[in-house]
Design an enzyme around this catalytic site. Structure first.
Site, short mmCIF file in Angstrom:
data_model
loop_
_atom_site.label_atom_id
_atom_site.label_comp_id
_atom_site.label_asym_id
_atom_site.label_seq_id
_atom_site.Cartn_x
_atom_site.Cartn_y
_atom_site.Cartn_z
N GLY A 86 -22.45 0.63 -4.00
CA GLY A 86 -23.68 0.55 -3.36
C GLY A 86 -24.94 0.52 -4.56
N LYS A 115 0.79 -1.18 -0.14
CA LYS A 115 0.08 0.04 -0.08
C LYS A 115 0.99 1.27 -0.13
CE LYS A 115 -4.40 0.74 0.12
NZ LYS A 115 -5.58 0.04 -0.55
#
Length: 359
Positions: free
Chosen positions: A186, A81
Site C-alpha cells: 500500500g 500452494k
C-alpha cells in the site's frame, strides 16, 4: 473435500501431498493444481488452523488461484500452494524449515515454493539450504528480495488500464483514490498515485501506518476506517489489506467507479462479482492486479533475477487488464468470468503443446 472432483475452475487438482516430521513439529500440505504451463509455483502459508480440514481447504483453494494468477501473468508456471499447520511465532524453527525444504525437494520440481502469510524472505533462505525449488529469497542469497515493489507497480499499472476503460484516459491526475491498507504494498502504491497527481485517501487498522502517512505522505487524507473510506465517493477503491471486503452488505454502500487493489480474495463469493456489475462498479480481478509479485519471483526462479526485465513484464498487465475488461463488456459477463476464460484458454492452448512428441 472433493480433491478428485473439479472445484470452481472445472479442473481437478493433480496432486496433494501431506508431509509430517514429528521431531521438528512439521505438518505441511502441498497442493499442485495444474502443471499445464509449467511447475506449480505458489507460496508457503504458515498458519495456526483450527483443524486439518481447514488447512487442506486453504491449500486447495489457494493453489487453484495460483494457476489462474500465473496464467494471466503470462508465466510459464502452473499453480501450487503449500500450508504449514502451526503458529509461525511459536513453532517456526530452522529444523522445521529445513525439514520442509527436504520434503519439497522430494517433489523434484513439480512444486516451486515462495513466501506467503507467515513466511518471509529469510525463511526461504533457510528452506533453500535443503531445496533447489525455492524463490523469493534475499538478495544476499541470490534472490530478488522484497516483492512488494513490483506488486504495487502491478496494481498501479492495472489501475491505469481500468481508468482507460472507464474514462477513456489512463491519466490518474485528479482522480480520487482510496487505499485501504498502507502496509508494504500500500505504501508503494500511495507513492505511485501521488506521483501521478491523484488525490489519495487512506486508512489502516495499524496506528503505525497513520504515523507513516503523516511523516512521509502528508498530502494523504486519513480516513478512520474502511467502511468510511468505501462511502467517500471515489473514482477508485484499492483494497490492499484484508480479503472479503466486497460482499452483499458492502456493495450497497460502496461509492466508487472502480475496484482495483492488492488484497487477495477481495470478493466474499463469486456472486459479489454479479452484484458489482449490476451496480456499474468496474472490478479488476485481484489475481491479475496483484500478480506483479509472482512475476518477480518467477523471474528469479528462471533467473538470474533482473529487476528491469521483471518490471517490463509487469508493465504487460496493462494490456491484459484492458483485454479482460473489454471482453467482459462485449460478452456481457463479469470481469471474473472474462479473466477465468482467458486463463483457461491459455492453459489449454499451451498445455496441449506438452502432448506433441519430440524425437
Amino acid at each position: 473435500m472433493g480433491i478428485f472432483d473439479p472445484r470452481t475452475s472445472g479442473r481437478a487438482h493433480e496432486e496433494v501431498v501431506f508431509f509430517h516430521d514429528p521431531e521438528s513439529g512439521l505438518r505441511a500440505i502441498v497442493a499442485i493444481h495444474s502443471t499445464a504451463l509449467g511447475p506449480g509455483l505458489g507460496g508457503t502459508r504458515f498458519f495456526p488452523y483450527e483443524k486439518e480440514e481447514d488447512a487442506l481447504r486453504d491449500a486447495l483453494r489457494l493453489s487453484e488461484g495460483m494457476s489462474y494468477k500465473n496464467a494471466l501473468a503470462g508465466l510459464d508456471l502452473g499453480g501450487g500452494k503449500a500450508v504449514i499447520w502451526g503458529d509461525p511465532v511459536k513453532d517456526k524453527s530452522e529444523a522445521l524449515l529445513r525439514a520442509y525444504g527436504r520434503f519439497v525437494q522430494s517433489l523434484h520440481g513439480r512444486y516451486v515454493t515462495a513466501c506467503d502469510v507467515g513466511t518471509y524472505v529469510r525463511d526461504m533462505d533457510v528452506v533453500a539450504r535443503e531445496c533447489d525449488y525455492v524463490t523469493g529469497r534475499s538478495e544476499d542469497h541470490g534472490g530478488a528480495g522484497d516483492s512488494s515493489v513490483l506488486t504495487a507497480f502491478g496494481v498501479f499499472t492495472s489501475m491505469r488500464a481500468a481508468a482507460k476503460h472507464r474514462y477513456g484516459s489512463d491519466d490518474l491526475a485528479g482522480k480520487r483514490v482510496g487505499v485501504s491498507g498502507v502496509g508494504k504494498v500500500g505504501r508503494h502504491l500511495v507513492g505511485h498515485l501521488l506521483e501521478a497527481g491523484a488525490e489519495v485517501l487512506a486508512t489502516d487498522i495499524n496506528p503505525a501506518a497513520r504515523k507513516w502517512a503523516e511523516e512521509h505522505a502528508p498530502s494523504v487524507t486519513w480516513v478512520e476506517d474502511n467502511e468510511s473510506l468505501m462511502a467517500q465517493g471515489l473514482h477508485v477503491y484499492a483494497p490492499c489489506a484484508l480479503g472479503g471486503v466486497v460482499n452483499e452488505r458492502t456493495v450497497g454502500t460502496l461509492k466508487t467507479d472502480i475496484i482495483c487493489g492488492a488484497a487477495n480474495n477481495q470478493l466474499e463469493d463469486l456472486s459479489a462479482a454479479e452484484r458489482l456489475t449490476e451496480a456499474d462498479i468496474l472490478y479488476c480481478p485481484d489475481y491479475l492486479v496483484n500478480s506483479g509479485g509472482v512475476v518477480q519471483v518467477g523471474d528469479e526462479y528462471y533467473g538470474p533475477f533482473d529487476f528491469a526485465r521483471a518490471k517490463r513484464r509487469v508493465s504487460g498487465l496493462y494490456d491484459t487488464a484492458l483485454s479482460i475488461l473489454d471482453r467482459a463488456e462485449s460478452e456481457k459477463v463479469t470481469t471474473v468470468a472474462a479473466a477465468d476464460a482467458l486463463a483457461e484458454e491459455r492453459m489449454d492452448a499451451v498445455g496441449r503443446l506438452q502432448r506433441i512428441r519430440i524425437y
